[in-house]
Design a protein around this motif. Structure first.
Motif, PDB file in Angstrom:
ATOM      1  N   GLU A   5       0.582   3.867   1.111  1.00 34.73           N
ATOM      2  CA  GLU A   5       0.462   3.255  -0.272  1.00 34.73           C
ATOM      3  C   GLU A   5      -0.049   3.928  -1.240  1.00 34.73           C
ATOM      4  O   GLU A   5      -0.919   4.929  -0.983  1.00 34.73           O
ATOM      5  CB  GLU A   5      -0.490   1.958   0.075  1.00 34.73           C
ATOM      6  N   ALA A   6       0.503   3.736  -2.269  1.00 37.86           N
ATOM      7  CA  ALA A   6       0.040   4.441  -3.598  1.00 37.86           C
ATOM      8  C   ALA A   6      -1.062   3.920  -4.027  1.00 37.86           C
ATOM      9  O   ALA A   6      -1.503   2.911  -3.817  1.00 37.86           O
ATOM     10  CB  ALA A   6       1.181   4.094  -4.664  1.00 37.86           C
ATOM     11  N   ALA A   7      -2.056   4.774  -4.619  1.00 37.56           N
ATOM     12  CA  ALA A   7      -3.192   4.536  -5.457  1.00 37.56           C
ATOM     13  C   ALA A   7      -2.833   3.418  -6.499  1.00 37.56           C
ATOM     14  O   ALA A   7      -1.926   3.454  -7.324  1.00 37.56           O
ATOM     15  CB  ALA A   7      -3.847   5.698  -5.954  1.00 37.56           C
TER      16      ALA A   7
END
Length: 240
Positions: A5-7
């Motif tokens: 998951e992206a920040a």
């Protein structure tokens, strides 16, 4: 958050560039896309410059005290006379060298850094340069300018010394060939034969010269800074 998951990013503010800022951005992009930037630096004594800047002169019948930048512009003009390839533009494959020394001196305003042009400084005294630069800077800071205020330059000076900068890489103002960065004045330890320990202190500053390597070479830039150094170490003669 898992590894795939992206920040998260939360937008705090979103701004469109002002017309002036868009123009600055476009010119900076143009400069880096077209010119081959190289920067050389040299530390110089500021003692004579400071002495000249502390001298009260007269302009238009009124007393006026020059700044270090005003003194530097006088020395720069003499240097451009000896190294005319730097008092130039490069457009459409043509290196154009100019007779007049039209020096842009960068001014910080709300929308960014702009470079109003001091016209034909080689024909003017230190007092006249001081008075004209002050008037021009005041007009620009008050928003009383047009695009012609920034046109016709042949060389640019950018001074970040008042902001405590020791060295930086100034960006060439297209289509000019070179720009000089001026840094803060500071105390430095230097050799001194008359001192008990063989060393002393001196006020010095670093000058950063960015140039277009398509037009001039590093050796040319080194010689340019050498001449400028000679003029600055004898700057008190500009008040005579």
């Amino acid at each position: 958050m898992t590894s795939d998951e992206a920040a998260e990013r939360t937008v705090a503010d979103e701004r469109s560039l002002s017309p002036m800022r868009r123009t600055i951005a476009s010119r900076l992009q143009e400069s880096y896309q077209e010119a081959v930037h190289v920067t050389v630096s040299r530390a110089v004594s500021a003692e004579s410059m400071l002495a000249a800047a502390a001298t009260e002169l007269e302009a238009d019948g009124e007393p006026i005290e020059p700044s270090v930048v005003d003194v530097l512009v006088c020395a720069l003009s003499e240097t451009l006379s000896e190294h005319p390839a730097f008092n130039a533009t490069f457009e459409d494959g043509t290196h154009r060298v100019y007779e007049e020394h039209n020096v842009g001196v960068a001014v910080d305003i709300d929308d960014g850094l702009v470079t109003p042009v001091l016209e034909d400084v080689g024909s003017k005294s230190l007092a006249t340069i001081t008075a004209e630069r002050r008037r021009l800077t005041a007009r620009v800071q008050a928003g009383e300018y047009s695009m012609s205020t920034f046109q016709g330059g042949t060389f640019t000076v950018s001074n970040l010394g008042p902001l405590g900068v020791d060295s930086f890489t100034p960006v060439i103002n297209p289509p000019e060939v070179a720009i000089l960065g001026v840094n803060r004045i500071r105390e430095a330890v230097v050799p001194n034969e008359n001192s008990e320990h063989g060393v002393g202190t001196e006020k010095r500053l670093t000058l950063d010269l960015s140039f277009d390597h398509r037009v001039v070479d590093g050796a040319d830039a080194a010689r340019f800074l050498g001449t400028l150094t000679e003029r600055l170490t004898d700057a008190e003669r500009y008040v005579e």
